[in-house]
Enzyme design. Structure first.
Site, PDB file in Angstrom:
ATOM      1  N   GLU A  87     -32.554  -0.306 -19.006  1.00  0.00           N
ATOM      2  CA  GLU A  87     -33.586  -0.102 -17.996  1.00  0.00           C
ATOM      3  C   GLU A  87     -34.635   0.955 -18.351  1.00  0.00           C
ATOM      4  O   GLU A  87     -35.788   0.812 -17.956  1.00  0.00           O
ATOM      5  CB  GLU A  87     -32.912   0.284 -16.666  1.00  0.00           C
ATOM      6  CG  GLU A  87     -32.045  -0.793 -16.067  1.00  0.00           C
ATOM      7  CD  GLU A  87     -32.845  -1.989 -15.592  1.00  0.00           C
ATOM      8  OE1 GLU A  87     -33.987  -1.794 -15.127  1.00  0.00           O
ATOM      9  OE2 GLU A  87     -32.355  -3.125 -15.710  1.00  0.00           O
ATOM     10  N   SER A 479      14.835 -12.780  30.656  1.00  0.00           N
ATOM     11  CA  SER A 479      15.910 -11.803  30.869  1.00  0.00           C
ATOM     12  C   SER A 479      15.774 -10.549  30.021  1.00  0.00           C
ATOM     13  O   SER A 479      16.463  -9.559  30.275  1.00  0.00           O
ATOM     14  CB  SER A 479      17.267 -12.459  30.595  1.00  0.00           C
ATOM     15  OG  SER A 479      17.536 -13.464  31.552  1.00  0.00           O
TER      16      SER A 479
END
Length: 818
Positions: A87, A479
């Site tokens: 770059e 239950s």
């Protein structure tokens, strides 16, 4: 002549001054309203949130931009060299713009003028920082000039390393990756420190155009660009030619990191954590805040929970036969292509899709779904396997036109083109037929002392259904609610030896009549509360609730967190209100830990992007933990300020009664584990759901089985028969190799021998004796008294037992709650 030269010089000077003034005016104009570059000092990019299990294993990552921020010092020099070469090779020497590169770009653009080609640029890394952070991406000369001005200012304000750090953490690499650390993980599933030369060069090639150098769609172009970057590194002196040549000869070897969850079997848990984080901090914090989340999940226990629940689903489902293929495809040609388009269960990797190629009396020949390459393409190889008739015996019971029939051969059940699931046998010899069970359910394992959720399974497959049945499914507990009611009774004057009549009862509610029944239809007559829990007696539970009042029951149910608001209707005494597995496990944790309130938690700790702890589940105070040194002071003490929801002695009494469920009651299969375990089964009306919630002193586990669209599980389906075996399989794995630990008895409680039938103090040599634990000041009744009966009825019952009991009632010494 000289005058002419002077004349032209003067004109030139004036023109130059005019041009200079024009340039100044132009620069002044484009400089107006330039963004404030000082915001770069407080740069906080969106960063990936990472979720970890209790042992540190990575569970999941959440991000819109998959980025992990790295300071420039943590980035290897070779990686930085790759980007500088690709770059901006003069980055450390230019003042923000590279004049020579810009001249070349200008010349190229002049030559291309009118050709329709996109203008080329010569942006330095600093200019890219200015554009990416402060400007838009428009291709205009005005924007380019503004970019240059900002670049000069940025160079004057920040060091080169800081500018490079901003650049390497911001840029987009494709595949959802931002920043060099995120790119290394996304493309190669490794950290930046592990990148090879070839890998670093390829990543450096991507910022110019990630889609142009896609590793699978444009492989040749990507390799060419990568090799160009390596050549630049050689030219700039970062790499030796020999090493460069070896790197350039390598393929890309991109291995994309998978997304979503990373910890096997943790999908439901992870999704609940995700929802909690959004509720706490919002989506932006989750997907960009860089949070570090340490959860409570125990990966080993999670695997055991998943395995036990899956096996329970499959045991139930296979007994009900085969329902048919997943799909049907054309298997006459290359069956791999259409088979590859069918989605399997990604979180059940032991199962594979397969297409039937041949069916006969001896079994099936099938083609396995081809694997996919990293590029997503199917592999070319095709693999066939067999399933013997013995390994699909259960499937010979199959459904035809809604009726279950028995087939004589696999060829009557499946035919070529049918797609099914198969699983390799444990011995590696062949495969067995599988089908996704219709029955589902949820399971939670929790530390009762802290509320930390150690394992959670929300269904058979998260890929099939993301609905979490452990936390989102509201079902009747049946239950398994009874211990809450009995604990309320024990906390309000009743004892485990209190006697309640287990006999038919008729309740009138307005114009309606309710006649509850025991499971199986029978009744046992007067029984102690312990027997009521152990045998899960509905009739005596309703009588007890009626005697103590449903308002009290509702108060305790809400106090335990079973319900937010419970309607104090007598029918709710049998667990007809809807709740979740998580709530039931939390309620049982209160009984297991001695009555302390707990808050269930999936998260231990949350840290922000800077490592500061912003949430901690454990809020206990610690006196003396921050001493500068040891000077003979008292040891640090953790202060537990949680509410005492239940009396510790009551908590032990109900625990002891639920131990009887395992030793003599509806869950005796668990006694084989050889550890003290308390728990309660649950079966709802018409056996639509079956439950078991149980615990040891340090672990509470609860689960239910049922259909997502509630319907009966079948005649004979019970919590003891379906849910308890799943609990047993899980606990057998968890408790393996551990010494049994007894439940702690609070100081001051008295153990007294009683008659298990009458609840009265046992005489010497008497049969049917059990040791019962009583609170100080209480004990077995001096006379026989049955709650729910009148005085005359109690007298008659007493005569049936002994004349002494009858005399005690007549003299007035009986009655009360005992």
């Amino acid at each position: 002549m000289l005058r002419l030269i002077g004349y032209f010089f003067g004109i030139g000077t004036v023109l130059a001054l005019v041009a200079a003034a024009g340039v100044v005016l132009y620069i002044n104009e484009v400089s107006k309203d330039l963004p404030d570059y000082e915001v770069l000092a407080n740069y906080e990019p969106p960063v990936t949130t990472r979720v970890h299990a209790a042992d540190g294993a990575l569970m999941a990552e959440f991000a819109r931009e998959r980025r992990l921020y790295l300071p420039v010092q943590a980035i290897p020099d070779r990686v930085k060299a790759a980007f500088l070469s690709a770059e901006d090779k003069n980055f450390y020497t230019h003042p923000g713009i590279d004049v020579l590169s810009n001249v070349r770009a200008i010349v190229t653009n002049v030559q291309n003028f009118g050709s329709g080609r996109r203008p080329v640029g010569a942006s330095t890394i600093t200019q890219q920082v200015a554009k990416n952070f402060l400007l838009d991406s428009s291709v205009t000369y005005d924007r380019k000039v503004r970019e240059m001005i900002l670049s000069f200012r940025i160079e004057n304000a920040y060091s080169k390393d800081r500018i490079l750090e901003l650049y390497l953490n911001e840029i987009f690499f494709g595949l959802g990756a931002y920043g060099i650390a995120g790119a290394a993980l996304t493309y190669f599933d490794k950290s930046v420190n592990e990148l090879t030369l070839a890998e670093a060069a390829y990543l450096a090639a991507l910022p110019r155009g990630p889609s142009n150098y896609h590793p699978f769609r444009h492989t040749d172009r990507a390799i060419e660009r990568r090799n160009w970057v390596i050549d630049q590194m050689v030219a700039n002196g970062y790499v030796e030619p020999d090493e460069a040549a070896k790197a350039q000869a390598l393929p890309l070897e991109v291995s994309p990191r998978r997304t979503g969850t990373y910890l096997f079997a943790g999908e439901y848990f992870t999704e609940d954590v995700r929802r909690e984080l959004i509720a706490r901090y919002g989506e932006d914090a989750l997907y960009g805040g860089g949070l570090s989340v340490r959860t409570t999940l125990d990966p080993d226990m999670q695997l055991k929970a998943r395995s036990a629940l899956h096996n329970g689903f499959l045991r139930y489902d296979t007994l009900r036969g085969f329902r048919g293929p997943v799909e049907t495809i054309d298997a006459s040609g290359d069956w791999g292509v259409p088979l590859g388009e069918i989605r399997g269960l990604s979180d059940v990797p032991e199962w594979r899709l397969a297409v039937v190629l041949e069916a006969s009396s001896s079994g099936l020949t099938l083609g396995l779904q081809p694997e996919r390459q990293a590029s997503g393409e199917l592999v070319e190889a095709r693999e066939t396997v067999t399933v013997a008739t013995d390994d699909m015996e259960w499937a010979l019971r199959h459904t035809v036109n809604g009726q279950r029939v028995r087939a004589n051969s696999p060829a009557e059940v499946l035919e070529p083109g049918d797609v099914v699931f198969v699983e390799a046998k444990d011995d590696g010899e062949g495969y067995q037929l599988r089908q996704i069970p219709q029955v589902s359910g949820g399971m939670v394992a929790m530390d009762p002392h802290t509320g930390r959720v150690l394992a959670m399974v929300g269904g058979f497959s998260f890929a099939q259904s993301q609905f979490n049945r452990a936390t989102q499914a509201f079902r009747q507990p049946g239950s398994s609610f009874k211990p809450i009611l009995y604990a309320a009774a024990l906390d309000n004057g009743y004892t485990p030896a209190s006697v309640v009549d287990d006999a038919p009862i008729t309740i009138r509610i307005g114009n309606q009549v309710w006649e509850p029944r025991n499971y199986g239809g029978g009744f046992a007559g007067p029984s102690t509360l312990r027997a009521g829990i152990e045998r899960s007696r509905n009739l005596m539970t309703v009588r007890l609730a009626n005697d103590m009042g449903m308002n009290l029951v509702a108060e305790y149910a809400e106090r335990f967190g079973v319900y937010d608001r419970m309607l104090p209707a007598l029918a709710n005494s049998l667990g007809s209100g809807e709740t979740t597995v998580m709530r039931m496990v939390s309620a049982y944790s209160i009984m297991a830990n001695g009555g302390r309130h707990i808050t269930p938690s999936l998260i231990d700790r949350i840290q922000d992007r800077y490592g500061k702890t912003v949430y901690r589940h454990d809020e206990r105070l610690c006196h003396g933990c921050n001493a500068n040194g040891w000077d003979g002071q008292a040891l640090p003490e953790l202060i537990d300020e949680r509410d005492q929801v239940l009396d510790p002695m009551t908590a032990y009494q109900i625990t002891s009664m639920m131990e009887g469920v395992v030793q003599r009651g509806t869950a005796t299969t668990l006694a084989e584990l050889g550890h003290p375990i308390a728990g309660k089964t649950g079966t709802t009306n018409d056996a639509r759901d079956v439950w078991f919630v149980g615990y040891t002193p340090d672990l509470v586990v609860g689960l239910y089985l049922g259909f997502d669209q509630p319907r009966s599980l079948g005649n004979g389906a019970t919590g003891g028969g379906l849910a308890a075996p799943i609990f047993k399989e899980f606990m057998a794995e968890v408790l393996e190799g551990k010494e049994p630990v007894a439940f702690r008895v609070p100081d001051g409680m008295n153990r007294i021998a009683i008659n298990r039938t009458t609840g009265m103090r046992a005489g010497q040599g008497e049969e049917g004796v059990i040791m019962e634990t009583f609170k100080p000041g209480t004990g077995p009744a001096d006379s026989y008294w049955v709650i729910g009966l009148g005085s005359l009825e109690n007298e008659e019952r007493a005569r049936e037992i002994s004349p002494q009991a009858s005399d005690a009632i007549l003299s007035g010494s009986g009655g009360g709650l005992y």
